[in-house]
Design a protein around this motif. Structure first.
Motif, short mmCIF file in Angstrom:
data_model
loop_
_atom_site.label_atom_id
_atom_site.label_comp_id
_atom_site.label_asym_id
_atom_site.label_seq_id
_atom_site.Cartn_x
_atom_site.Cartn_y
_atom_site.Cartn_z
N THR A 2 0.76 -1.15 0.08
CA THR A 2 0.09 0.14 0.03
C THR A 2 1.00 1.06 0.01
O THR A 2 2.11 1.35 0.71
N GLU A 3 0.31 2.24 -0.53
CA GLU A 3 1.10 3.60 -0.48
C GLU A 3 0.83 4.33 0.74
O GLU A 3 -0.09 4.39 1.35
N ASP A 4 2.09 4.90 1.05
CA ASP A 4 2.09 5.71 2.38
C ASP A 4 1.65 7.24 2.07
O ASP A 4 2.37 8.03 1.57
N ARG A 5 0.14 7.51 2.38
CA ARG A 5 -0.32 8.71 1.86
C ARG A 5 -0.18 9.67 3.27
O ARG A 5 -0.23 10.86 2.99
N ILE A 6 0.27 8.94 4.36
CA ILE A 6 0.22 10.00 5.53
C ILE A 6 1.76 10.51 5.58
O ILE A 6 1.79 11.50 6.21
N ARG A 7 2.65 9.92 4.90
CA ARG A 7 4.41 10.09 5.10
C ARG A 7 4.96 10.06 6.49
O ARG A 7 5.33 11.24 6.80
N TYR A 8 4.89 9.10 7.04
CA TYR A 8 5.32 8.98 8.61
C TYR A 8 6.87 9.57 8.46
O TYR A 8 7.30 9.91 9.47
N ASP A 9 7.53 9.06 7.52
CA ASP A 9 9.11 9.47 7.39
C ASP A 9 9.19 11.09 7.57
O ASP A 9 10.05 11.51 8.28
N ILE A 10 8.28 11.79 6.75
CA ILE A 10 8.37 13.10 6.96
C ILE A 10 8.10 13.40 8.30
O ILE A 10 8.60 14.64 8.69
N LEU A 11 7.01 13.04 8.88
CA LEU A 11 6.42 13.60 10.15
C LEU A 11 7.63 13.10 11.02
O LEU A 11 7.68 14.25 12.03
N VAL A 12 8.41 12.16 11.18
CA VAL A 12 9.23 11.68 12.06
C VAL A 12 10.60 12.88 12.14
O VAL A 12 11.02 13.27 12.96
#
Length: 173
Positions: A2-12
């Motif tokens: 699935t595609e990461d639409r939340i972008r946890y990497d950027i949030l972290v």
């Protein structure tokens, strides 16, 4: 997958930059507590970085500064920080946005964080490619504030290129 639409990497990454900002704010207000001191590596050509032409020539891609004994006028904002450091007995004012920081290390707390920062050339190419993420290069040599001394028990920082190190390597066993 699935595609990461939340972008946890950027949030972290943003949250960790907030940690760096908070620590620097506390140091600007109250000074360095105990044995704490910081190695901060940043891209010298990143947007918003302001350093002298002498330092830019010496560190054309990235440099590492030490916030320990000889620093003055530390000012912290929501976008970045500025500080005066001594390089070969010459005071230099540096302005560094958090977005240019590649690494932050506090050896007294065994705390290190590496950020994904694209060199300026890749940011321009990336914008032209509709925002696709390109990997950041690891070939930039790390500079060091010549006016600061390192403690002998600290691990050596790499001279050739950036290296991601596990925090476990610095934990006391």
């Amino acid at each position: 997958m699935t595609e990461d639409r939340i972008r946890y990497d950027i949030l972290v990454q943003e949250a960790l930059r907030g940690v760096v900002r908070k620590v620097l704010q506390e140091v600007a207000q109250a000074g360095l507590p105990g044995n704490h001191h910081f190695f901060i590596t940043f891209l010298t050509g990143a947007p918003g970085v302001r350093i002298s032409s002498r330092l830019k020539e010496r560190y054309p891609e990235q440099m590492t500064i030490v916030i320990q004994y000889q620093f003055w006028d530390l000012k912290v904002t929501d976008k970045g920080f500025e500080v005066v450091l001594s390089f070969s007995d010459v005071p230099e004012k540096l302005e560094v946005p958090y977005s240019a920081i590649r690494g932050f290390y506090d050896p007294s707390a065994n705390f290190e964080v590496e950020f994904e920062v694209k060199p300026p050339q890749e940011e321009q190419v990336s914008a032209a490619d509709n925002g696709e993420n390109l990997p950041a290069g690891d070939d930039a040599a790390a500079g060091e504030n010549a006016g600061e001394d390192r403690e002998k028990e600290q691990p050596e920082k790499p001279q050739g290129g950036a290296q991601v190190v596990s925090l476990d390597a610095f934990r006391k066993k």
